[in-house]
Structure formats: structure tokens, C-alpha cells
Motif scaffolding. Structure first.
Motif, PDB file in Angstrom:
ATOM      1  N   UNK A  32       0.814  -1.221   0.000  1.00 45.27           N
ATOM      2  CA  UNK A  32       0.000   0.000   0.000  1.00 45.27           C
ATOM      3  C   UNK A  32       0.848   1.272   0.000  1.00 45.27           C
ATOM      4  N   UNK A  33       1.982   1.265   0.688  1.00 42.52           N
ATOM      5  CA  UNK A  33       2.840   2.454   0.680  1.00 42.52           C
ATOM      6  C   UNK A  33       3.360   2.734  -0.735  1.00 42.52           C
ATOM      7  N   UNK A  34       3.728   1.681  -1.439  1.00 38.20           N
ATOM      8  CA  UNK A  34       4.184   1.841  -2.824  1.00 38.20           C
ATOM      9  C   UNK A  34       3.026   2.310  -3.703  1.00 38.20           C
ATOM     10  N   UNK A  35       1.833   1.792  -3.440  1.00 35.05           N
ATOM     11  CA  UNK A  35       0.652   2.215  -4.200  1.00 35.05           C
ATOM     12  C   UNK A  35       0.392   3.698  -3.988  1.00 35.05           C
ATOM     13  N   UNK A  36       0.496   4.134  -2.742  1.00 29.98           N
ATOM     14  CA  UNK A  36       0.265   5.559  -2.426  1.00 29.98           C
ATOM     15  C   UNK A  36       1.262   6.432  -3.171  1.00 29.98           C
ATOM     16  N   UNK A  37       2.530   6.040  -3.175  1.00 26.90           N
ATOM     17  CA  UNK A  37       3.549   6.817  -3.892  1.00 26.90           C
ATOM     18  C   UNK A  37       3.256   6.844  -5.389  1.00 26.90           C
ATOM     19  N   UNK A  38       2.822   5.724  -5.907  1.00 23.06           N
ATOM     20  CA  UNK A  38       2.500   5.654  -7.347  1.00 23.06           C
ATOM     21  C   UNK A  38       1.316   6.567  -7.659  1.00 23.06           C
ATOM     22  N   UNK A  39       0.279   6.525  -6.803  1.00 24.95           N
ATOM     23  CA  UNK A  39      -0.877   7.399  -7.013  1.00 24.95           C
ATOM     24  C   UNK A  39      -0.480   8.875  -6.925  1.00 24.95           C
ATOM     25  N   UNK A  40       0.342   9.217  -5.957  1.00 23.75           N
ATOM     26  CA  UNK A  40       0.759  10.615  -5.814  1.00 23.75           C
ATOM     27  C   UNK A  40       1.470  11.114  -7.068  1.00 23.75           C
ATOM     28  N   UNK A  41       2.380  10.310  -7.579  1.00 20.81           N
ATOM     29  CA  UNK A  41       3.107  10.686  -8.793  1.00 20.81           C
ATOM     30  C   UNK A  41       2.150  10.769  -9.982  1.00 20.81           C
ATOM     31  N   UNK A  42       1.246   9.810 -10.071  1.00 19.70           N
ATOM     32  CA  UNK A  42       0.298   9.795 -11.195  1.00 19.70           C
ATOM     33  C   UNK A  42      -0.634  10.989 -11.147  1.00 19.70           C
ATOM     34  N   UNK A  43      -1.064  11.381  -9.951  1.00 17.58           N
ATOM     35  CA  UNK A  43      -1.963  12.526  -9.829  1.00 17.58           C
ATOM     36  C   UNK A  43      -1.281  13.835 -10.222  1.00 17.58           C
ATOM     37  N   UNK A  44       0.039  13.884 -10.107  1.00 21.63           N
ATOM     38  CA  UNK A  44       0.764  15.060 -10.581  1.00 21.63           C
ATOM     39  C   UNK A  44       0.636  15.194 -12.098  1.00 21.63           C
ATOM     40  N   UNK A  45       0.659  14.059 -12.783  1.00 20.48           N
ATOM     41  CA  UNK A  45       0.561  14.057 -14.248  1.00 20.48           C
ATOM     42  C   UNK A  45      -0.877  14.082 -14.742  1.00 20.48           C
ATOM     43  N   UNK A  46      -1.774  13.417 -14.006  1.00 21.95           N
ATOM     44  CA  UNK A  46      -3.153  13.239 -14.454  1.00 21.95           C
ATOM     45  C   UNK A  46      -4.132  13.630 -13.326  1.00 21.95           C
ATOM     46  N   UNK A  47      -4.171  14.909 -12.972  1.00 23.24           N
ATOM     47  CA  UNK A  47      -4.986  15.317 -11.813  1.00 23.24           C
ATOM     48  C   UNK A  47      -6.493  15.170 -12.012  1.00 23.24           C
ATOM     49  N   UNK A  48      -6.937  15.032 -13.246  1.00 26.69           N
ATOM     50  CA  UNK A  48      -8.376  14.931 -13.516  1.00 26.69           C
ATOM     51  C   UNK A  48      -8.841  13.512 -13.826  1.00 26.69           C
ATOM     52  N   UNK A  49      -7.969  12.555 -13.702  1.00 25.62           N
ATOM     53  CA  UNK A  49      -8.357  11.171 -13.976  1.00 25.62           C
ATOM     54  C   UNK A  49      -9.060  10.628 -12.732  1.00 25.62           C
ATOM     55  N   UNK A  50     -10.361  10.432 -12.852  1.00 23.96           N
ATOM     56  CA  UNK A  50     -11.175  10.134 -11.678  1.00 23.96           C
ATOM     57  C   UNK A  50     -10.816   8.814 -11.013  1.00 23.96           C
ATOM     58  N   UNK A  51     -10.354   7.830 -11.743  1.00 27.04           N
ATOM     59  CA  UNK A  51      -9.974   6.577 -11.086  1.00 27.04           C
ATOM     60  C   UNK A  51      -8.835   6.818 -10.111  1.00 27.04           C
ATOM     61  N   UNK A  52      -7.890   7.656 -10.482  1.00 25.85           N
ATOM     62  CA  UNK A  52      -6.796   8.008  -9.579  1.00 25.85           C
ATOM     63  C   UNK A  52      -7.314   8.822  -8.395  1.00 25.85           C
ATOM     64  N   UNK A  53      -8.235   9.736  -8.674  1.00 23.96           N
ATOM     65  CA  UNK A  53      -8.826  10.572  -7.628  1.00 23.96           C
ATOM     66  C   UNK A  53      -9.552   9.715  -6.589  1.00 23.96           C
ATOM     67  N   UNK A  54     -10.148   8.614  -7.020  1.00 25.10           N
ATOM     68  CA  UNK A  54     -10.835   7.707  -6.090  1.00 25.10           C
ATOM     69  C   UNK A  54      -9.872   6.725  -5.410  1.00 25.10           C
ATOM     70  N   UNK A  55      -8.938   6.200  -6.172  1.00 29.88           N
ATOM     71  CA  UNK A  55      -8.071   5.146  -5.647  1.00 29.88           C
ATOM     72  C   UNK A  55      -7.058   5.657  -4.626  1.00 29.88           C
ATOM     73  N   UNK A  56      -6.565   6.870  -4.828  1.00 31.67           N
ATOM     74  CA  UNK A  56      -5.571   7.414  -3.899  1.00 31.67           C
ATOM     75  C   UNK A  56      -6.130   7.529  -2.476  1.00 31.67           C
ATOM     76  N   UNK A  57      -7.282   8.180  -2.270  1.00 32.06           N
ATOM     77  CA  UNK A  57      -7.782   8.220  -0.882  1.00 32.06           C
ATOM     78  C   UNK A  57      -8.182   6.853  -0.355  1.00 32.06           C
ATOM     79  N   UNK A  58      -8.630   5.963  -1.238  1.00 35.27           N
ATOM     80  CA  UNK A  58      -8.921   4.591  -0.808  1.00 35.27           C
ATOM     81  C   UNK A  58      -7.673   3.946  -0.198  1.00 35.27           C
TER      82      UNK A  58
END
Length: 169
Positions: A32-58
Motif C-alpha cells: 500500500x505504501x508503494x501504491x500511495x507513492x505511485x498514485x501521488x506521482x500519477x496525480x501530478x501528471x493526471x490530476x483529472x483522472x477520476x480513477x486516480x482521484x478515487x483510488x488514492x484516498x482509498x
């Protein structure tokens, strides 16, 4: 899945979809820690991608980082105030933090977006009775409750008019 993802990382063009899948694979593998880091980096590139917006707080919720999840979700709700899933995630995080008023208010907003006004009214009544909100939060919840009750009454009147019209010979 992890092997296929590694191949995609090397061969495919960068994409929000691949990033979301990567985060999910990491989270489901218990990383999960690696997932969180991956989501954080991805959200920097794709801030409007809703799957990332949902998965990161999950992922944050799953690791007990409810405060960080709430901060992120509240920021996203500024951008997407009518998003039911964000309200549901907020309710879950506030529940874990013991913030009953905010938990029930967000659950109520979730129900509103599903069209369940009775459920929303119940949640706002619980929010007001929670006893852990400040004056502003309680006032906001009371105002929202009045609006929802009026909406439900209006809906009932409209239904009555339509039913009466359909019963005419």
C-alpha cells in the motif's frame, strides 16, 4: 498482473489508466505504501483522472491515513462538488476519525446524489444530533436539512399532481 504491468511500464506510452492499474496491483499485493507513492506521482501528471482521484484516498484509508485522505478528498470536492463517490469516501474517513457530524453530512450528500432524499434527511438529522460540530457546521447542516425537507415535500406534491392527472378518465 505485476509482471504484465512491468512490461507495460517499459513498452506502453505513459497513461493514466496504466497508472491506476499499477496502483491497484500494488495495493492488492499488500504494497500500500508503494501504491500511495505511485498514485501521488500519477496525480501530478493526471490530476483529472477520476480513477486516480478515487483510488488514492482509498489507499490512504486502507493504511489508516484518514487525516491525509480527508484533506485530499475535501480538495477534490472543491473541484467536483457533485461527485457521490467522493462524498462517500469523505464519510468513511470522517467516521474513522470519529467526526460524526461530518460523517453523516457527507453520507447525506452521497444519498442526495443517488436521489435518496429520505436517506439524506435521516443522515442530516443524525449529523445535527452528533454533538461534535462547531456552530458553522451545525448551521450548515440545519440549513441543508431544511432544503432537503422542502425538496422532498415538493417532490411529493409533484407526484400527487401526476397521479391525479393519470387517474382522470
Amino acid at each position: 498482473a505485476a509482471k504484465e504491468l512491468a512490461v507495460l511500464d517499459q513498452t506502453a506510452k505513459p497513461s493514466a489508466m496504466i497508472e491506476a492499474m499499477a496502483g491497484q496491483v500494488l495495493a492488492q499485493a499488500g504494497k500500500r505504501d508503494a501504491a500511495i507513492k505511485r498514485y501521488q506521482a500519477a496525480l501530478q501528471r493526471y490530476p483529472n483522472h477520476m480513477q486516480l482521484v478515487y483510488d488514492y484516498p482509498d489507499a490512504l484509508i486502507e493504511t489508516g491515513q484518514h487525516g491525509t485522505a480527508v484533506q485530499f478528498i475535501e480538495g477534490q470536492l472543491q473541484r467536483f462538488p457533485n461527485d457521490a463517490r467522493l462524498h462517500q469516501l469523505a464519510a468513511k474517513s470522517y467516521a474513522a476519525l470519529g467526526r460524526k457530524l461530518l460523517q453523516h453530512a457527507h453520507q447525506g450528500e452521497y444519498y442526495v446524489r443517488l436521489g435518496n432524499l429520505r436517506g439524506a434527511i435521516d443522515q442530516f438529522e443524525l449529523a445535527i444530533k452528533a454533538g461534535d460540530g462547531n456552530f458553522y457546521q451545525i448551521s450548515t447542516a440545519e440549513s441543508r436539512l431544511r432544503t432537503l425537507r422542502q425538496d422532498l415535500a415538493d417532490q411529493g406534491r409533484e407526484f400527487g399532481k401526476l397521479a391525479a392527472q393519470n387517474l382522470r378518465p
